[in-house]
Scaffold this motif. Sequence first.
Motif, PDB file in Angstrom:
ATOM      1  N   THR A  39       0.815  -1.222   0.000  1.00 44.39           N
ATOM      2  CA  THR A  39       0.000   0.000   0.000  1.00 44.39           C
ATOM      3  C   THR A  39       0.848   1.271   0.000  1.00 44.39           C
ATOM      4  O   THR A  39       0.321   2.359  -0.251  1.00 44.39           O
ATOM      5  N   LEU A  40       2.141   1.163   0.244  1.00 41.65           N
ATOM      6  CA  LEU A  40       2.999   2.340   0.287  1.00 41.65           C
ATOM      7  C   LEU A  40       3.009   3.156  -1.009  1.00 41.65           C
ATOM      8  O   LEU A  40       3.117   4.387  -0.946  1.00 41.65           O
TER       9      LEU A  40
ATOM     10  N   VAL B 252       0.899   6.265  -0.992  1.00 36.52           N
ATOM     11  CA  VAL B 252       1.407   7.396  -0.225  1.00 36.52           C
ATOM     12  C   VAL B 252       2.525   8.104  -0.985  1.00 36.52           C
ATOM     13  O   VAL B 252       2.580   9.330  -1.051  1.00 36.52           O
TER      14      VAL B 252
ATOM     15  N   MET C 297      -4.642   9.833  -2.461  1.00 34.89           N
ATOM     16  CA  MET C 297      -3.781   9.909  -1.278  1.00 34.89           C
ATOM     17  C   MET C 297      -4.498   9.414  -0.031  1.00 34.89           C
ATOM     18  O   MET C 297      -3.853   9.034   0.940  1.00 34.89           O
ATOM     19  N   SER C 298      -5.825   9.429  -0.053  1.00 36.42           N
ATOM     20  CA  SER C 298      -6.543   8.850   1.091  1.00 36.42           C
ATOM     21  C   SER C 298      -6.235   7.372   1.222  1.00 36.42           C
ATOM     22  O   SER C 298      -6.378   6.791   2.298  1.00 36.42           O
TER      23      SER C 298
ATOM     24  N   GLY D 151      -3.451   6.385   1.302  1.00 38.01           N
ATOM     25  CA  GLY D 151      -2.316   6.350   2.216  1.00 38.01           C
ATOM     26  C   GLY D 151      -2.694   5.813   3.581  1.00 38.01           C
ATOM     27  O   GLY D 151      -1.827   5.411   4.365  1.00 38.01           O
TER      28      GLY D 151
END
Length: 420
Positions: free
Chosen positions: A60-61, A64, A357-358, A360
């Motif tokens: 998931t990085l 971000v 970005m959510s 993130g």
Amino acid sequence: MSDSHDLAVDRLPPGFNRLAGSNLAAQSAEQIALAAMPMVAVLTLHADASTASWLQVTLTLPFVLFAIPVGMLADRWPKRALMAGAEAVRALALFAVAGLLMAGRLNLAALGVLGFVAVCGTVVFSVAAPALVPSLVPAAMLARANGRIELARTIAFACGPAIGGALVGWTGSMAAFALAAALSAMAAALLAGVAAPESVARHAAHPLRDIAEGARFVFHHPLLRPVFITQFVFTMAFFMVIAIFVPYAAHRLNLSAQAIGLTLGMYGAGMVIGALLAARILARWRFGHVVATGPVCGLAGGVLLAATLWQPWPALAQAGFFLLGCGPILWVVSTTTLRQTVTPPTLLARVSAVNVMSYGARPIGAAMAAWLAAHAGAGACLLMAVAGFALQLLCILQSPAVRLVRQPRADDTSAGLEPA
């Protein structure tokens, strides 16, 4: 006569249909691979719940690290080319995983690195596709087009985990990754037939100014800011569940790889039902009520999943994942349409990137799950997720977005607001 006329009026353009097909292939590749990776980690490489959660952090990085830069590039460069290139990179990464499995050389480190690269393709597609849709369809058809995009995505969510689990259980992991890689290559090929007018390249004074402009628009907007916060909290809670569910299901619910895939597939089944009903619901319900439906269903689904701590029934987990898919897909369709209608076209990719970005919150939720699983067990993760789902519901209920009577216009963001 009127029915045929309505059909002609409602028909979406061919270029958009190719984009929807590419989206289906890309999302299917993502879901098959994302379902297979934790199964391989747990069932083949013997990862425990904490290790599996850290793998989810790695996967998931990219959201971000790269969502905002990709949004800036997508507002400057041809979106179709960015998306096709990203899908090609994802296909190569997934083929590499399949090759290492065939050679018996795959380990957790290689799985994490190649999975990270593959997810970078997902980030590009997630940012660029919503910004490309308004150039392919008229504004009056945005809700229908977004519903079609989400229907393709929901089919992938419904079938991908089940296919991934079946392939891992029946034929081995290599076939799952090879199929996912082939689907990514197909997505890239379909994008070649999407003819969309691209905006003229802009000459910004500085990339950071570009990025700040998109972020400022979202966080100063009375409708978009609470939507972002709600989505961030929901995503964090949801990925606390996702991070630990495979080992939890294998050890607590005693599910096989096929059964785990089927249970995760109920999330996609709920999304399919929600996407099929989205256009009808948006036509009949107040716009704000549709926005609120996702957070309500999120809390209900989280409660059902937590209930398996006391009653380890697979049906409870399946019902929980179904609700987590059915309600939030209405959220995605309605809030994507909202974002597209209130955002200037020159800002749309950057605003879309801020929304992405959510995601993130994914590594944050997965990291919290890893820590909790190591110190308090998987059950604590499910209970903490319920608290997160309750918080995201409170966030959206406090916002003016739930008071929207109808879809707002680009030139009047407060139009349709019901009196407080």
